[in-house]
Write a protein that holds these residues in place. Structure first.
Motif, short mmCIF file in Angstrom:
data_model
loop_
_atom_site.label_atom_id
_atom_site.label_comp_id
_atom_site.label_asym_id
_atom_site.label_seq_id
_atom_site.Cartn_x
_atom_site.Cartn_y
_atom_site.Cartn_z
N VAL A 76 0.86 -1.18 0.00
CA VAL A 76 0.00 0.00 0.00
C VAL A 76 0.90 1.23 0.00
O VAL A 76 2.05 1.18 0.43
N ALA A 77 0.34 2.33 -0.51
CA ALA A 77 1.09 3.58 -0.52
C ALA A 77 0.11 4.74 -0.35
O ALA A 77 -1.06 4.63 -0.72
N TYR A 78 0.63 5.84 0.20
CA TYR A 78 -0.22 7.00 0.42
C TYR A 78 0.44 8.26 -0.15
O TYR A 78 1.58 8.58 0.19
N THR A 137 8.05 -2.81 0.74
CA THR A 137 8.29 -3.32 -0.61
C THR A 137 8.13 -2.24 -1.69
O THR A 137 8.60 -2.42 -2.81
N TYR A 138 7.43 -1.18 -1.39
CA TYR A 138 7.20 -0.12 -2.38
C TYR A 138 7.79 1.20 -1.94
O TYR A 138 7.39 2.25 -2.45
N LYS A 139 8.78 1.20 -1.06
CA LYS A 139 9.27 2.49 -0.59
C LYS A 139 10.02 3.27 -1.68
O LYS A 139 10.23 4.47 -1.53
N HIS A 140 10.32 2.59 -2.79
CA HIS A 140 10.93 3.31 -3.93
C HIS A 140 9.98 4.31 -4.58
O HIS A 140 10.41 5.10 -5.41
N VAL A 141 8.68 4.26 -4.27
CA VAL A 141 7.78 5.26 -4.87
C VAL A 141 7.64 6.52 -3.99
O VAL A 141 7.02 7.48 -4.42
N ILE A 142 8.24 6.50 -2.81
CA ILE A 142 8.18 7.70 -1.97
C ILE A 142 8.85 8.87 -2.71
O ILE A 142 9.92 8.69 -3.31
N ASP A 145 5.69 11.69 -7.89
CA ASP A 145 4.40 12.31 -8.15
C ASP A 145 3.51 11.35 -8.93
O ASP A 145 3.77 11.05 -10.10
N MET A 146 2.44 10.88 -8.29
CA MET A 146 1.57 9.90 -8.93
C MET A 146 0.67 10.52 -10.00
O MET A 146 0.06 9.80 -10.77
N LEU A 147 0.64 11.85 -10.06
CA LEU A 147 -0.10 12.48 -11.16
C LEU A 147 0.74 12.48 -12.44
O LEU A 147 0.25 12.84 -13.50
N GLU A 151 -1.70 5.89 -15.71
CA GLU A 151 -2.69 5.08 -15.01
C GLU A 151 -2.97 5.61 -13.61
O GLU A 151 -4.11 5.68 -13.17
N ASP A 152 -1.89 5.97 -12.91
CA ASP A 152 -2.05 6.51 -11.56
C ASP A 152 -2.83 7.82 -11.58
O ASP A 152 -3.68 8.06 -10.73
N ARG A 153 -2.54 8.66 -12.55
CA ARG A 153 -3.22 9.95 -12.65
C ARG A 153 -4.72 9.78 -12.86
O ARG A 153 -5.54 10.35 -12.15
N GLN A 172 2.30 -2.10 -16.14
CA GLN A 172 3.60 -2.45 -15.58
C GLN A 172 3.98 -1.49 -14.48
O GLN A 172 4.07 -0.29 -14.71
N LEU A 173 4.24 -2.02 -13.31
CA LEU A 173 4.59 -1.17 -12.17
C LEU A 173 6.02 -0.69 -12.28
O LEU A 173 6.84 -1.30 -12.97
N LEU A 174 6.32 0.39 -11.58
CA LEU A 174 7.67 0.92 -11.53
C LEU A 174 8.61 -0.13 -10.95
O LEU A 174 8.21 -0.91 -10.09
N LYS A 175 9.85 -0.07 -11.37
CA LYS A 175 10.93 -0.88 -10.82
C LYS A 175 10.76 -2.38 -11.02
O LYS A 175 11.55 -2.98 -11.71
N VAL A 181 -2.49 -4.02 -10.74
CA VAL A 181 -3.56 -3.03 -10.81
C VAL A 181 -3.58 -2.30 -9.48
O VAL A 181 -3.18 -2.85 -8.46
N ILE A 182 -3.99 -1.04 -9.53
CA ILE A 182 -3.99 -0.22 -8.33
C ILE A 182 -5.42 0.19 -8.00
O ILE A 182 -6.18 0.58 -8.89
N LEU A 183 -5.76 0.03 -6.74
CA LEU A 183 -7.07 0.45 -6.26
C LEU A 183 -6.86 1.70 -5.40
O LEU A 183 -6.07 1.67 -4.46
N THR A 184 -7.56 2.78 -5.74
CA THR A 184 -7.34 4.06 -5.05
C THR A 184 -8.59 4.54 -4.32
O THR A 184 -9.69 4.49 -4.88
N TYR A 185 -8.38 5.02 -3.11
CA TYR A 185 -9.42 5.73 -2.36
C TYR A 185 -8.91 7.13 -2.06
O TYR A 185 -7.78 7.29 -1.60
N1 WA2 Z 1 2.65 2.23 -6.41
C1 WA2 Z 1 3.69 1.36 -6.59
N2 WA2 Z 1 4.27 1.12 -7.77
C2 WA2 Z 1 3.79 1.78 -8.84
C3 WA2 Z 1 2.72 2.69 -8.72
C4 WA2 Z 1 2.14 2.90 -7.47
N3 WA2 Z 1 1.10 3.75 -7.31
N4 WA2 Z 1 2.49 3.17 -9.98
C5 WA2 Z 1 3.39 2.58 -10.81
N5 WA2 Z 1 4.17 1.75 -10.14
C6 WA2 Z 1 -0.34 6.16 -3.92
O1 WA2 Z 1 -3.33 5.73 -6.00
C7 WA2 Z 1 -2.46 6.31 -5.12
C8 WA2 Z 1 0.51 4.05 -6.03
C9 WA2 Z 1 -0.56 5.11 -6.18
C10 WA2 Z 1 -1.25 5.45 -4.88
#
Ligand code: WA2
Length: 283
Positions: A76-78, A137-142, A145-147, A151-153, A172-175, A181-185
């Motif tokens: 998860v990521a915020y 596991t996803y701290k590389h996205v800290i 900018d997800m915009l 797909e994230d945008r 395809q996710l980063l790295k 697939v990403i589920l966003t709230y």
């Molecule tokens: N998280 C991890 N790897 C990714 C990625 C992502 N998005 N996008 C591409 N590779 C913080 O919907 C908000 C996470 C996006 C949330």
């Protein structure tokens, strides 16, 4: 094979496929509910407390310890909403600059350890959605900018104006470059009435919680829990665009013989999914 035997195998296949589809959908639904609860947790303990009671370490530890509640997610990521006028102050507080996403795609040969410092600084935008907390596991996205990712945008924009959980197509996710697939709230400044307009929602949004579904690995794990998994081949598709289904899980081959199609409901009415099952060997 006589027609009675064919009819019998058809029924067997249908019930096996429906059972798998139901299991996957239930686990998806459970994961989705817990992501929504996590969005409320961030709203309560990060945004509604001064100072915040959550930092990256607290978030990562909590996310890890409650991972069993989100069986289909690998993390998860915020991300928070930052307007351009707030950028300088935000970056100073965080001690890092907001990065953009797309340039990482061009540098697969780079040393992973230097990630994300090798990413480019985001050029000026009206607003940003940098990730501030992530499961380890996803701290590389800290700081990314997800915009700045297509797909994230789209997901963030749709989540905040609908107030519902929204899902990306598989991408395809980063790295890791794995299909996910990403589920966003969206998280809002204050509790928002259920009849709020899209414009009110967009204005009240302050952050975006995303759950990352690693379909390949997690569907596999799920199906392996079932006995007789050997005897059928399972594929999962995103069929939002019926002319171009996207394969999310299973082998890439078109078999012959009987097959069964079970619908899946992953909670986002904009996306359509199907499970297709076939016998491995001609029954
Ligand atoms: N998280 C991890 N790897 C990714 C990625 C992502 N998005 N996008 C591409 N590779 C913080 O919907 C908000 C996470 C996006 C949330």
């Amino acid at each position: 094979m006589n027609s009675q035997a064919v009819e019998k195998s058809r029924e067997t296949l249908a019930s096996m496929c429906d059972e798998r589809a139901r299991m996957l959908q239930d686990q998806f639904n459970v994961s989705m509910n817990h992501l929504q609860a996590l969005a409320i947790l961030v709203s309560t303990f990060h945004h509604s407390k001064e100072p915040s009671a959550i930092d990256q370490m607290t978030f990562a530890r909590y996310a890890e310890r409650t991972a069993f509640e989100r069986p289909l997610t690998s993390g998860v990521a915020y991300a928070v909403k930052v307007l351009h006028s707030e950028r300088e102050e935000f970056e100073r507080q965080q001690g890092w600059t907001i990065k953009r996403m797309d340039c990482t795609e061009q540098s697969p040969a780079r040393n992973d350890d230097s990630f994300p410092e090798t990413q480019e600084i985001s050029p000026a935008q009206d607003e940003y959605a940098p990730v501030i907390f992530a499961q380890d596991t996803y701290k590389h996205v800290i700081s990314v900018d997800m915009l700045s990712g297509k797909e994230d945008r789209e997901n963030i924009l749709r989540a905040r104006k609908s107030g519902k959980g929204v899902l990306t197509a598989p991408f395809q996710l980063l790295k890791s470059k794995r299909l996910g697939v990403i589920l966003t709230y969206a998280v809002y400044k204050r509790e928002i009435p259920s009849n709020a307009t899209p414009v009110e929602r967009i204005q009240a949004a302050i952050g975006y919680l995303g759950g990352i579904f690693d379909i390949e690995a997690l569907v596999d794990k799920l199906l392996h829990q079932l006995a007789s998994k050997q005897s059928i081949i399972v594929n999962v598709y995103d069929t939002t665009n019926p002319d171009e289904p996207i394969r999310m899980y299973g082998p890439n081959m078109t078999g012959t013989g009987i097959y069964h199609n079970s619908t899946l409901h992953f909670g986002d009415p904009l996306r359509k999914h199907e499970m297709h099952c076939r016998f491995k060997y001609k029954p």
